[in-house]
Design a protein around this motif. Structure first.
Motif: not given
Length: 278
Positions: A1-28
């Motif tokens: 369960m922890s592994y799938f939570t890890t994948l879900l959380g980290n892929f969500t960050v990658l997806f959201v930052v990659g999709k939204d131009q306003t988040l494509q900054k050094p911090m993100y």
């Protein structure tokens, strides 16, 4: 369960930052690098561990074991370099906000990420070579769910002094240097914040650093505990060592996206909007 939570959380960050131009900054971009290392750290070990528990697939080739050791340690060193860059990013954002865009660009952050990766590869490349040169006894059973360097080395009938000293010195010199740089960044941040008279400004400045500090604690603390107990604590029960090693691999990758999601309002809002649209 922890592994799938890890994948879900980290892929969500990658997806959201990659999709939204306003988040494509050094911090993100740094958050995405951290997410990639978390995914790589978990995926290099946990699928094999799940196969052991679910299907009793205990076997692994010597080459596969040495490769797993190399990748796991390289990822850990790369992640440490990313945390240093994050500390520098916070320093520039708080102490030199007007020059932030000129000092830190996406290109410069990408270059720093590659430098951290190359550093990890060069520092960890000797480890699988040292292991491959060791003579191994009849017992080839590793008391771990993954090929941890010292756990593999202790199976050898030969002298593992070189392997032990090299891995210990490199780990503590590199991570020690990284921690010194992080401490220097936060020392300068604290000095700059204390010069501000506004209490609200104090709170805002420290809030921007909270997530990074939490991530450092979840990353470095289990890593150091695991490394020290493997080398110096002989009385600790084998199952406790296994638990510590797996905590290091599970907790940090699972908690990092949750920490940044909870502490970074802009990212949290974007994730909520993406979720609502879906």
């Amino acid at each position: 369960m922890s592994y799938f939570t890890t994948l879900l959380g980290n892929f969500t960050v990658l997806f959201v930052v990659g999709k939204d131009q306003t988040l494509q900054k050094p911090m993100y971009l740094l958050m995405c690098m951290l997410a990639l290392t978390d995914i790589a750290k978990s995926t290099s070990t946990l699928p094999k561990a799940l196969c052991i528990f679910w299907f009793n697939w205990n076997g692994i080739t010597a080459g596969g074991c040495f490769t797993q050791t190399f990748f796991l340690n390289t990822i850990a060193f790369t992640q440490s370099a990313i945390l240093v860059t994050m500390a520098f990013d916070r320093y520039v954002a708080i102490c030199n906000p007007l020059r932030y865009a000129t000092i830190l660009s996406n290109t410069r952050i990408t270059v720093l990420g590659f430098v951290g990766l190359i550093r990890g590869v060069l520092c960890m490349l000797p480890l699988p070579l040292f292991l491959s040169w060791l003579p191994f006894c009849a017992n080839h059973t590793i008391a771990h769910t993954h090929c941890e360097n010292m756990a593999v080395a202790k199976l050898s009938c030969g002298d593992i002094t070189v392997n032990s000293i090299y891995s210990l010195v490199v780990s503590f010199v590199v991570s020690g240097l990284d921690l010194m740089l992080i401490a220097l960044s936060y020392g300068l941040i604290i000095r700059a914040v204390l010069r501000i008279s506004s209490r609200k400004a104090h709170q805002k400045a420290f809030n921007t650093c909270t997530a990074h500090i939490c991530v450092m604690l979840t990353t470095y603390t289990p890593g150091y505990l695991n490394s020290l107990t493997q080398r110096f604590v002989q009385s600790i029960a084998p199952h406790t060592q296994v638990i510590l090693a797996n905590v290091y691999l599970l907790i940090s990758p699972m908690l990092n996206p949750i920490i940044y999601g909870a502490k970074t309002k802009e990212l949290r809002d974007k994730v909520r909007r993406c979720t609502c649209r879906m």
